[in-house]
Design a protein around this motif. Sequence first.
Motif, short mmCIF file in Angstrom:
data_model
loop_
_atom_site.label_atom_id
_atom_site.label_comp_id
_atom_site.label_asym_id
_atom_site.label_seq_id
_atom_site.Cartn_x
_atom_site.Cartn_y
_atom_site.Cartn_z
N PHE A 91 43.25 101.90 -28.81
CA PHE A 91 43.33 103.03 -29.72
C PHE A 91 41.98 103.30 -30.38
CE2 PHE A 91 43.81 104.43 -34.16
CZ PHE A 91 44.32 105.69 -33.94
N LEU A 92 41.37 102.26 -30.91
CA LEU A 92 40.07 102.44 -31.59
C LEU A 92 39.00 102.92 -30.62
CD1 LEU A 92 40.11 99.31 -33.93
CD2 LEU A 92 40.39 101.71 -34.59
N GLU B 203 37.55 107.00 -18.10
CA GLU B 203 37.33 106.12 -19.25
C GLU B 203 38.63 105.52 -19.76
OE1 GLU B 203 35.05 108.52 -21.95
OE2 GLU B 203 33.27 108.40 -20.69
N GLY B 204 39.68 106.33 -19.87
CA GLY B 204 40.98 105.81 -20.31
C GLY B 204 41.57 104.84 -19.30
N GLY B 205 41.41 105.17 -18.01
CA GLY B 205 41.89 104.26 -16.96
C GLY B 205 41.12 102.95 -16.95
N GLY B 206 39.82 103.03 -17.20
CA GLY B 206 39.01 101.81 -17.29
C GLY B 206 39.48 100.92 -18.43
N LEU B 207 39.79 101.55 -19.56
CA LEU B 207 40.32 100.78 -20.69
C LEU B 207 41.67 100.16 -20.36
CD1 LEU B 207 39.38 103.08 -23.70
CD2 LEU B 207 38.56 100.76 -23.27
N ALA B 208 42.50 100.90 -19.64
CA ALA B 208 43.80 100.36 -19.25
C ALA B 208 43.63 99.17 -18.30
CB ALA B 208 44.65 101.44 -18.59
N LEU B 209 42.68 99.26 -17.37
CA LEU B 209 42.41 98.13 -16.48
C LEU B 209 41.87 96.93 -17.25
CD1 LEU B 209 40.86 99.83 -13.31
CD2 LEU B 209 43.05 98.63 -13.50
N ALA B 210 40.98 97.19 -18.19
CA ALA B 210 40.46 96.10 -19.03
C ALA B 210 41.60 95.44 -19.81
CB ALA B 210 39.39 96.63 -19.97
N GLY B 211 42.49 96.25 -20.35
CA GLY B 211 43.64 95.71 -21.07
C GLY B 211 44.54 94.88 -20.17
N LEU B 212 44.76 95.35 -18.94
CA LEU B 212 45.56 94.60 -17.98
C LEU B 212 44.89 93.27 -17.65
CD1 LEU B 212 48.01 94.46 -16.08
CD2 LEU B 212 46.62 95.66 -14.37
N ALA B 213 43.58 93.29 -17.46
CA ALA B 213 42.84 92.05 -17.17
C ALA B 213 42.93 91.07 -18.34
CB ALA B 213 41.39 92.39 -16.85
N LEU C 120 53.06 89.81 -25.98
CA LEU C 120 53.22 90.91 -26.93
C LEU C 120 52.10 90.92 -27.96
CD1 LEU C 120 57.07 91.02 -27.55
CD2 LEU C 120 55.67 92.68 -26.32
N ALA C 121 51.72 89.75 -28.45
CA ALA C 121 50.62 89.67 -29.41
C ALA C 121 49.31 90.10 -28.78
CB ALA C 121 50.50 88.25 -29.96
N ILE C 122 49.06 89.65 -27.55
CA ILE C 122 47.84 90.05 -26.84
C ILE C 122 47.88 91.55 -26.58
CG2 ILE C 122 46.56 89.82 -24.68
CD1 ILE C 122 47.55 86.87 -24.61
N THR C 123 49.03 92.05 -26.16
CA THR C 123 49.17 93.48 -25.88
C THR C 123 48.95 94.31 -27.14
OG1 THR C 123 50.72 93.02 -24.10
CG2 THR C 123 50.75 95.25 -24.98
N ALA C 124 49.43 93.83 -28.28
CA ALA C 124 49.20 94.54 -29.55
C ALA C 124 47.71 94.56 -29.88
CB ALA C 124 49.99 93.87 -30.67
N ALA C 125 47.04 93.45 -29.67
CA ALA C 125 45.60 93.41 -29.93
C ALA C 125 44.85 94.34 -28.97
CB ALA C 125 45.08 91.98 -29.80
N VAL C 126 45.23 94.31 -27.70
CA VAL C 126 44.60 95.19 -26.71
C VAL C 126 44.91 96.65 -27.04
CG1 VAL C 126 44.67 95.89 -24.28
CG2 VAL C 126 44.47 93.47 -24.89
N GLY D 47 53.71 102.63 -10.66
CA GLY D 47 54.10 102.85 -12.05
C GLY D 47 52.90 102.79 -12.98
N SER D 48 52.01 101.84 -12.76
CA SER D 48 50.83 101.69 -13.62
C SER D 48 49.89 102.89 -13.49
CB SER D 48 50.07 100.41 -13.27
OG SER D 48 50.85 99.29 -13.57
N ILE D 49 49.58 103.29 -12.26
CA ILE D 49 48.63 104.38 -12.05
C ILE D 49 49.17 105.70 -12.60
CG2 ILE D 49 47.54 105.83 -10.29
CD1 ILE D 49 47.18 103.25 -8.62
#
Length: 185
Positions: A177-178, A130-140, A166-172, A99-101
């Motif tokens: 996005f930025l 690059e987008g996948g790397g950001l997603a992995l960083a967010g997951l970490a 949820l707060a951490i996810t919003a920050a990530v 599901g994640s990939i």
Amino acid sequence: MAVLDIPQRGATPVPGLTDAYSYGTEAIAYGTEAVATGTEAVRTAGVRWTAQLGDWLRSDHALAQLIRFALVGGLSNVGYLLLFLAFYGEGPQLANLTGSIVSTAIANELHRRLTFHAAGRVRWHTAQIEGGGLALAGLAITSGGLAILTNTAPGLGGFAEAAAVLAITAAVGTFRFLTLRLWVF
């Protein structure tokens, strides 16, 4: 049927009507035509306003991109959930990984094409790496934040932990996005 006290045809019209009739049902019918005409004007203005809003939502304004980013994120979460449920019989870890990939790859492509209009500037594989790397960083970051929270406040409870995630996810998500807007796309 009772006859309404409406002036005869040719007499001074009722305010809001251009002409009047002597029978109540005809006056009501005439009045509904006026309302229908007014409704058409409102509909036309609404169509014009909707078209302007649509043009703005397709623009490269940061807020318009943020709205599209959130919509793509919501759709990718639905896709993740469907894939997770479809692969759950093979085990939760495989279901989560699949599901994640898949949902991240689809979200990256939608962000490249729709959110940031970067299909002509950024190649598919660059967006995925690059987008996948950001997603992995967010997951970490979210996993690490949850682990820290669990170790520092073990009796916090599910609701508080979910609120923290949820707060951490919003920050990530804001960081993602930025970063996508300013660096990747």
